[in-house]
Design a protein around this motif. Structure first.
Motif, PDB file in Angstrom:
ATOM      1  N   LYS A 158       0.845  -1.192   0.000  1.00 16.22           N
ATOM      2  CA  LYS A 158       0.000   0.000   0.000  1.00 16.22           C
ATOM      3  C   LYS A 158       0.880   1.242   0.000  1.00 16.22           C
ATOM      4  CE  LYS A 158      -3.810   1.936   2.774  1.00 16.22           C
ATOM      5  NZ  LYS A 158      -4.605   1.756   4.016  1.00 16.22           N
ATOM      6  N   ASN A 159       0.475   2.243  -0.774  1.00 14.92           N
ATOM      7  CA  ASN A 159       1.247   3.493  -0.811  1.00 14.92           C
ATOM      8  C   ASN A 159       0.324   4.638  -1.216  1.00 14.92           C
ATOM      9  OD1 ASN A 159       3.461   5.217  -0.659  1.00 14.92           O
ATOM     10  ND2 ASN A 159       4.041   4.851  -2.792  1.00 14.92           N
ATOM     11  N   GLU A 160      -0.590   4.972  -0.335  1.00 15.86           N
ATOM     12  CA  GLU A 160      -1.559   6.020  -0.638  1.00 15.86           C
ATOM     13  C   GLU A 160      -0.905   7.397  -0.585  1.00 15.86           C
ATOM     14  OE1 GLU A 160      -4.756   5.573   2.114  1.00 15.86           O
ATOM     15  OE2 GLU A 160      -5.598   3.816   1.097  1.00 15.86           O
ATOM     16  N   GLY A 161      -1.268   8.225  -1.546  1.00 15.61           N
ATOM     17  CA  GLY A 161      -0.764   9.583  -1.570  1.00 15.61           C
ATOM     18  C   GLY A 161       0.702   9.702  -1.917  1.00 15.61           C
ATOM     19  N   GLY A 162       1.312   8.610  -2.400  1.00 18.14           N
ATOM     20  CA  GLY A 162       2.729   8.668  -2.776  1.00 18.14           C
ATOM     21  C   GLY A 162       3.647   8.965  -1.608  1.00 18.14           C
ATOM     22  N   LEU A 163       3.303   8.445  -0.420  1.00 16.18           N
ATOM     23  CA  LEU A 163       4.147   8.696   0.752  1.00 16.18           C
ATOM     24  C   LEU A 163       5.555   8.154   0.547  1.00 16.18           C
ATOM     25  CD1 LEU A 163       4.520   9.677   3.628  1.00 16.18           C
ATOM     26  CD2 LEU A 163       3.435   7.563   4.447  1.00 16.18           C
ATOM     27  N   GLU A 261      -1.537   1.198  15.857  1.00 18.21           N
ATOM     28  CA  GLU A 261      -2.764   1.989  15.949  1.00 18.21           C
ATOM     29  C   GLU A 261      -2.524   3.338  16.620  1.00 18.21           C
ATOM     30  OE1 GLU A 261      -5.183  -0.808  17.999  1.00 18.21           O
ATOM     31  OE2 GLU A 261      -5.846  -1.830  16.152  1.00 18.21           O
ATOM     32  N   ARG A 262      -1.732   3.355  17.671  1.00 21.71           N
ATOM     33  CA  ARG A 262      -1.514   4.611  18.391  1.00 21.71           C
ATOM     34  C   ARG A 262      -0.569   5.550  17.643  1.00 21.71           C
ATOM     35  NH1 ARG A 262      -0.329   3.905  24.589  1.00 21.71           N
ATOM     36  NH2 ARG A 262      -0.287   6.183  24.305  1.00 21.71           N
ATOM     37  N   VAL A 263       0.454   4.991  16.998  1.00 16.82           N
ATOM     38  CA  VAL A 263       1.347   5.842  16.206  1.00 16.82           C
ATOM     39  C   VAL A 263       0.599   6.432  15.019  1.00 16.82           C
ATOM     40  CG1 VAL A 263       3.355   5.815  14.687  1.00 16.82           C
ATOM     41  CG2 VAL A 263       3.484   4.725  16.923  1.00 16.82           C
ATOM     42  N   ALA A 264      -0.212   5.636  14.348  1.00 17.66           N
ATOM     43  CA  ALA A 264      -0.971   6.134  13.207  1.00 17.66           C
ATOM     44  C   ALA A 264      -1.944   7.231  13.622  1.00 17.66           C
ATOM     45  CB  ALA A 264      -1.722   4.983  12.544  1.00 17.66           C
ATOM     46  N   VAL A 272       4.113   1.319   7.860  1.00 19.56           N
ATOM     47  CA  VAL A 272       4.305   0.082   8.617  1.00 19.56           C
ATOM     48  C   VAL A 272       5.221  -0.838   7.825  1.00 19.56           C
ATOM     49  CG1 VAL A 272       3.198  -1.986   9.541  1.00 19.56           C
ATOM     50  CG2 VAL A 272       2.118   0.244   9.840  1.00 19.56           C
ATOM     51  N   VAL A 273       6.295  -1.300   8.464  1.00  9.19           N
ATOM     52  CA  VAL A 273       7.237  -2.228   7.850  1.00  9.19           C
ATOM     53  C   VAL A 273       7.120  -3.559   8.582  1.00  9.19           C
ATOM     54  CG1 VAL A 273       9.636  -2.675   7.239  1.00  9.19           C
ATOM     55  CG2 VAL A 273       8.796  -0.311   7.307  1.00  9.19           C
ATOM     56  N   GLU A 286      -4.810  -1.610   8.986  1.00  9.34           N
ATOM     57  CA  GLU A 286      -4.315  -1.117   7.698  1.00  9.34           C
ATOM     58  C   GLU A 286      -5.078   0.108   7.211  1.00  9.34           C
ATOM     59  OE1 GLU A 286      -5.720  -1.244   4.482  1.00  9.34           O
ATOM     60  OE2 GLU A 286      -7.658  -1.986   5.143  1.00  9.34           O
ATOM     61  N   ALA A 287      -6.332   0.261   7.640  1.00  5.61           N
ATOM     62  CA  ALA A 287      -7.121   1.403   7.190  1.00  5.61           C
ATOM     63  C   ALA A 287      -6.567   2.725   7.718  1.00  5.61           C
ATOM     64  CB  ALA A 287      -8.575   1.235   7.624  1.00  5.61           C
ATOM     65  N   ALA A 288      -5.801   2.666   8.807  1.00  8.64           N
ATOM     66  CA  ALA A 288      -5.304   3.887   9.444  1.00  8.64           C
ATOM     67  C   ALA A 288      -3.932   4.314   8.940  1.00  8.64           C
ATOM     68  CB  ALA A 288      -5.254   3.694  10.959  1.00  8.64           C
ATOM     69  N   VAL A 289      -3.271   3.490   8.119  1.00  5.81           N
ATOM     70  CA  VAL A 289      -1.919   3.836   7.661  1.00  5.81           C
ATOM     71  C   VAL A 289      -1.897   3.941   6.144  1.00  5.81           C
ATOM     72  CG1 VAL A 289      -0.834   2.752   9.652  1.00  5.81           C
ATOM     73  CG2 VAL A 289      -1.195   1.410   7.588  1.00  5.81           C
ATOM     74  N   PRO A 290      -1.199   4.922   5.600  1.00  8.21           N
ATOM     75  CA  PRO A 290      -1.162   5.091   4.144  1.00  8.21           C
ATOM     76  C   PRO A 290      -0.201   4.162   3.413  1.00  8.21           C
ATOM     77  CG  PRO A 290       0.019   6.871   5.208  1.00  8.21           C
ATOM     78  CD  PRO A 290      -0.597   6.068   6.305  1.00  8.21           C
TER      79      PRO A 290
END
Length: 396
Positions: A158-163, A261-264, A272-273, A286-290
């Motif tokens: 996953k790589n939303e927004g080109g992070l 969850e708390r870091v996101a 997330v690695v 996974e919904a909370a991290v880009p």
């Protein structure tokens, strides 16, 4: 040892034996190890069709066949074409062989052939050892190749927004003990001693400003670091995998999941690695991290390889070899599963039906994975963060 893989011959030859046939006929190995399960009701260690008719007579294998704790009947195994029972010694099995020859249950020629193949292997190995000149091992070159292979194995889920890729001018919060003490291999037969071991924390700090928090035991500190940084990198995964034992769950460990969850929640630019030997579920966090990077167990150069991917020096071109489900942490066995029946029916129709029945439950299907733009081709990190725009050559 409990399961019989019941497979028709066409499926067996076209789907399962092809890889072994290629290795045996082209690479010509000296030894082959049998599997533990039954094949169509017959233990692989006692399967004459598999060990003699296919392996030796069809494929021309001339070496030694062994096992490791897979022999249920030593006499039947030798008769089928298994030469060496391991681990040893096995005084009970030796007596059984002698008695079987004496009372006519075992052809002496089969026992003699097995002994001859063991002796031939010893002589061949001894001869090779005396002929071989001392090798020159370039540890640095091998490590560089390990780094290249590891980077190419990484899967970008996953790589939303080109992070990703990251910029070397960004401030990074590197969170999770796996970034400092990498989870890079499994246990049992896969455990090795590396010539050196790269960690992601050090590799990342060679190219950007990094602040580190171990995370799992001090989540509050990790959250504070994440909030103060431009990007948070959270290193989590499974804690242990080894042969001969099952994991209790396919979820992340509770402390790892809470950390994500708390870091996101503190930093929406969270990557997330994952470090794991087998699939871990990514829902619901996974919904909370880009961005999610599936790193698997990348061996000794994995830390540098992950830095190469995260900074865009290498395009993450890996694809999932298996499906990550949407479902619950535990999956109940069906009434026809090996856990209930001791048999696993496999065939083209069965495989297609299984795929169809699980399609709706897939979170990340097999072969998932997408690349991201690369910044530059060199794998050598810069010691100081660059303030000038980096090249964006490359392709998605």
């Amino acid at each position: 040892m409990r399961i019989s893989a019941d497979i028709d011959e066409r499926t067996l030859r076209e789907m399962y034996l092809r890889a072994f046939q290629r290795v045996v006929t082209q690479a010509r190995p000296w030894t082959v190890m049998c599997s533990y399960n039954r094949l169509n009701g017959v233990y692989a260690s006692q399967n004459r069709w598999l060990l003699t008719e296919v392996l030796r007579e069809e494929w021309g294998f001339e070496g030694l066949v062994s096992d490791w704790g897979a022999v249920a009947d030593r006499v039947a195994a030798v008769a089928a074409g298994l030469d060496l029972t391991m681990p040893g010694p096995d005084d009970t099995g030796d007596r059984a062989l002698a008695e079987a020859v004496a009372d006519g249950r075992l052809d002496p020629a089969a026992l003699r052939a097995a002994a001859d193949r063991v002796r031939a292997l010893v002589e061949r190995a001894t001869e090779r050892a005396t002929e071989r000149e001392p090798g020159k091992f370039d540890a640095d070159a091998h490590h560089a190749r390990a780094r290249e292979i590891a980077a190419r194995a990484v899967v970008l889920l996953k790589n939303e927004g080109g992070l990703l890729p990251l910029s070397e001018s960004q401030s990074l919060a590197v969170i999770g003990e796996f970034a400092r003490t990498p989870r890079y291999q499994g246990g049992g037969s896969s455990h090795i001693t590396p010539t050196r071991l790269d960690d992601a924390r050090t590799a990342l700090s060679e190219s950007a400003e990094v602040r580190f928090g171990s995370g799992y035991d001090d989540i509050d500190e990790a959250v504070a670091l994440a909030a103060e940084s431009e990007v948070a990198l959270v290193f989590v995964g499974s804690e242990h995998e080894t042969e001969g034992a099952d994991r209790d769950s396919v979820e992340l460990p509770p402390a790892h999941r809470e950390l994500v969850e708390r870091v996101a929640a503190a930093n929406p630019r969270t990557v997330v690695v994952l470090s794991n030997g087998a699939v871990v579920l990514t829902r619901p966090w996974e919904a909370a991290v880009p961005a999610i990077v599936e790193g698997w167990l990348l061996e000794q150069a994995g830390g540098s390889a992950l830095a190469d991917v995260l900074f865009g020096r290498t395009n993450p071109s890996g694809q999932l070899p298996e499906t990550i489900r949407r479902g619950s942490p535990t999956t109940r066995p069906t009434w026809t599963s090996p856990a209930r029946t001791g048999a696993r029916a496999t065939g083209r129709a069965c495989t297609s039906a299984t795929a169809a029945s699980t399609r709706a439950s897939r979170m990340w299907p097999t072969r998932s994975g997408s690349g991201c733009r690369t910044r530059r081709s060199s794998t050598a990190p810069r010691r100081r963060p660059s303030r000038t725009p980096a090249s964006r050559s490359g392709s998605r």
